[in-house]
Design an enzyme around this catalytic site. Sequence first.
Site, PDB file in Angstrom:
ATOM      1  CG  HIS A  58      57.282  79.824 -17.626  1.00 31.17           C
ATOM      2  ND1 HIS A  58      58.326  79.152 -17.053  1.00 31.17           N
ATOM      3  CD2 HIS A  58      56.230  79.091 -16.794  1.00 31.17           C
ATOM      4  CE1 HIS A  58      58.179  78.131 -16.218  1.00 31.17           C
ATOM      5  NE2 HIS A  58      56.764  78.138 -16.016  1.00 31.17           N
ATOM      6  N   GLY A  79      58.060  75.686  -6.960  1.00 30.44           N
ATOM      7  CA  GLY A  79      57.533  74.660  -7.949  1.00 30.44           C
ATOM      8  C   GLY A  79      58.012  74.550  -9.356  1.00 30.44           C
ATOM      9  CG  HIS A 134      51.982  79.531 -15.078  1.00 34.46           C
ATOM     10  ND1 HIS A 134      51.619  78.293 -15.362  1.00 34.46           N
ATOM     11  CD2 HIS A 134      53.317  79.561 -14.356  1.00 34.46           C
ATOM     12  CE1 HIS A 134      52.862  77.606 -15.023  1.00 34.46           C
ATOM     13  NE2 HIS A 134      53.737  78.442 -14.584  1.00 34.46           N
TER      14      HIS A 134
HETATM   15  P1  AMP Z   1      56.472  75.874 -13.803  1.00 32.56           P
HETATM   16  O1  AMP Z   1      55.978  74.837 -13.001  1.00 32.56           O
HETATM   17  O2  AMP Z   1      55.850  77.170 -13.471  1.00 32.56           O
HETATM   18  O3  AMP Z   1      57.799  75.740 -14.323  1.00 32.56           O
HETATM   19  O4  AMP Z   1      55.347  75.705 -15.093  1.00 32.56           O
HETATM   20  C1  AMP Z   1      55.929  74.755 -16.165  1.00 32.56           C
HETATM   21  C2  AMP Z   1      54.626  74.679 -16.925  1.00 32.56           C
HETATM   22  O5  AMP Z   1      54.963  74.163 -18.436  1.00 32.56           O
HETATM   23  C3  AMP Z   1      53.533  73.496 -16.648  1.00 32.56           C
HETATM   24  O6  AMP Z   1      52.358  74.242 -16.154  1.00 32.56           O
HETATM   25  C4  AMP Z   1      53.481  72.614 -17.492  1.00 32.56           C
HETATM   26  O7  AMP Z   1      52.286  71.955 -17.721  1.00 32.56           O
HETATM   27  C5  AMP Z   1      53.902  73.371 -18.740  1.00 32.56           C
HETATM   28  N1  AMP Z   1      54.379  72.799 -19.816  1.00 32.56           N
HETATM   29  C6  AMP Z   1      55.404  71.953 -19.811  1.00 32.56           C
HETATM   30  N2  AMP Z   1      55.782  71.336 -21.142  1.00 32.56           N
HETATM   31  C7  AMP Z   1      54.831  71.902 -21.935  1.00 32.56           C
HETATM   32  C8  AMP Z   1      54.710  72.150 -23.427  1.00 32.56           C
HETATM   33  N3  AMP Z   1      55.433  71.041 -24.130  1.00 32.56           N
HETATM   34  N4  AMP Z   1      53.694  72.748 -24.072  1.00 32.56           N
HETATM   35  C9  AMP Z   1      53.115  73.399 -23.078  1.00 32.56           C
HETATM   36  N5  AMP Z   1      53.356  73.653 -21.866  1.00 32.56           N
HETATM   37  C10 AMP Z   1      54.303  72.782 -21.190  1.00 32.56           C
END
Ligand code: AMP
Length: 113
Positions: A99, A92, A101
């Site tokens: 990054h 996902g 989490h």
């Molecule tokens: P992933 O699905 O592991 O790629 O996680 C991407 C994460 O980035 C998700 O949890 C989103 O909520 C977060 N996200 C997307 N855009 C932003 C933003 N501008 N600031 C902070 N978090 C973000």
Amino acid sequence: MNDCIFCKIIGGEIPAKPVYECEDFIIINDVNPIAPKHYLLLPRNHYATLAEMNGTDAEILGRALKTVSGLQKELGLENGYRLVINQGADAGQSVLHLHIHILAGTEMSFTVD
Ligand code: AMP
């Protein structure tokens, strides 16, 4: 990476309030938290996925883990936390900038839907 949202945050093009910064990465609050505490650790260099890191690049990840463990009090992680890297479609991954989490603030189960 002009169209990368995390590069824009790191570069200041999109305003954010990092909760931690160093030369290798920043930590921000996730905009759509799935836990009471949900941070994102963003390497300053752009790697779409883990596969784009060479061995030297990957040393950043070791420093990242050590840094998070040293920020337990500052980030409210004293009761425990979970670190997640979503790698690729099946996991996902929605933002193609590697990054980590950082999830905390509640008891968590561990399942795969
Ligand atoms: P992933 O699905 O592991 O790629 O996680 C991407 C994460 O980035 C998700 O949890 C989103 O909520 C977060 N996200 C997307 N855009 C932003 C933003 N501008 N600031 C902070 N978090 C973000």
